[in-house]
Enzyme design. Structure first.
Site, mmCIF file in Angstrom:
data_model
loop_
_atom_site.group_PDB
_atom_site.id
_atom_site.type_symbol
_atom_site.label_atom_id
_atom_site.label_comp_id
_atom_site.label_asym_id
_atom_site.label_seq_id
_atom_site.Cartn_x
_atom_site.Cartn_y
_atom_site.Cartn_z
ATOM 1 N N LYS A 64 -1.474 -11.665 -2.162
ATOM 2 C CA LYS A 64 -0.134 -11.526 -2.732
ATOM 3 C C LYS A 64 0.351 -12.833 -3.356
ATOM 4 C CE LYS A 64 0.845 -7.163 -1.847
ATOM 5 N NZ LYS A 64 1.750 -6.650 -0.826
ATOM 6 N N ARG A 83 -3.993 -4.442 5.593
ATOM 7 C CA ARG A 83 -4.548 -3.925 4.333
ATOM 8 C C ARG A 83 -5.105 -5.102 3.526
ATOM 9 N NH1 ARG A 83 -2.810 -2.765 -0.979
ATOM 10 N NH2 ARG A 83 -3.492 -0.726 -1.772
#
Length: 280
Positions: free
Chosen positions: A218, A252
């Site tokens: 991210k 994840r």
């Protein structure tokens, strides 16, 4: 009880491997945009030790635009069918009720919905099945969510939103035992909001729902390290361990082997459960 519910009963964190069958996802868009490439990636992630495969056919990166349900199904169904043939729990990453229904009929174990079943008809589709559901927090929509997101207390507001969506799900007939929650790192949050959510992840865990954390590659990790999106493996593994240390049950990730190796060390030191290392 489906396959995912069974493995959630094991006292260990689970690794969800990501497969984006899209041309434009933020990290691997275009890498697996054909059925053949996506199936090969599924096979590789299984070999590396993924506990779950999360298969999506629509990018949800900031600024992304929606695709039609028919196109999304064309992208994901062959990969889902292959993954199901490998006897691994399979998640479909979608917000569209028609995609949910078709993939549930095919046999997926989890619907992973960034929109938390807010699309008209989505609650009913899941309620009419035995599938598990992951409800995620997102402020705004993917195309606009990073345009100046605002919170007074991001952790409290995320928990409040998720509690409301849980209540809506339960009132429609979805059992609490089928629900997973996700704070939505990077979905309508600034860098500071994401850090506060990671620091306060134990507060979401205290709701007694399994928490899924999606931190892999991210932008917050890029801000911290200065690394480009495909050079964030080490930062992603560090973030995964921090999330597990706070009690997250599902992580994840794009990089399954690196994460699993780190979890082996974490398990050895923390003695998470007898047999944990043997399982890995």
């Amino acid at each position: 009880m489906n396959r995912l519910q069974r493995i959630l009963q094991q006292n260990r964190p689970l690794i969800m491997g990501v497969i984006n069958v899209t041309p434009d996802s933020f990290s691997d868009g275009g890498y697996f945009d054909t059925t053949e490439k996506a199936i090969e990636q599924a096979r590789r992630l299984i070999q590396e030790g993924a506990d779950i495969l999360d298969i999506g056919g629509e990018s949800t990166r900031p600024g992304s635009l929606s695709v039609g349900g028919d196109e999304e199904l064309l992208r994901v169904m062959p990969v889902i069918e292959f993954a199901l043939s490998m006897d691994i729990p399979v998640s479909v990453d979608t917000s569209k009720p028609e995609v949910m229904r078709a993939t549930i009929d095919a046999g997926v174990d989890l619907v992973n919905d960034i929109n938390a079943l807010r699309a008209p008809g989505a609650l009913d589709v899941v309620a009419d099945s035995a599938v598990m559901i992951c409800l995620m927090h997102m402020q705004g929509k993917p195309e606009t969510m990073q345009h100046n997101p605002q919170y007074s207390d991001v952790v409290a507001e995320v928990i409040s939103f998720l509690e409301q969506r849980v209540a809506a799900a339960v009132s429609t007939g979805i059992e609490r035992e089928r629900i997973i929650i996700d704070p939505g790192f990077g979905f309508g949050k600034t860098f500071e909001h994401n850090l506060m959510l990671l620091r306060g992840l134990d507060r979401l865990v205290s709701t007694n729902f399994p928490v899924l954390a999606g931190l892999s590659r991210k932008s917050m990790l890029g801000t911290i390290t200065g690394n480009a999106v495909n050079d964030r493996v080490h930062a992603s593994v560090a973030a995964a361990l921090l999330a597990v240390g706070q009690g997250a049950r599902i992580i994840r990730v794009h990089d399954v082997k690196a994460t699993r190796d780190a979890f082996s060390v974490f398990a050895a030191v923390n003695r998470i459960a007898p047999g944990f290392l043997l399982h890995l």
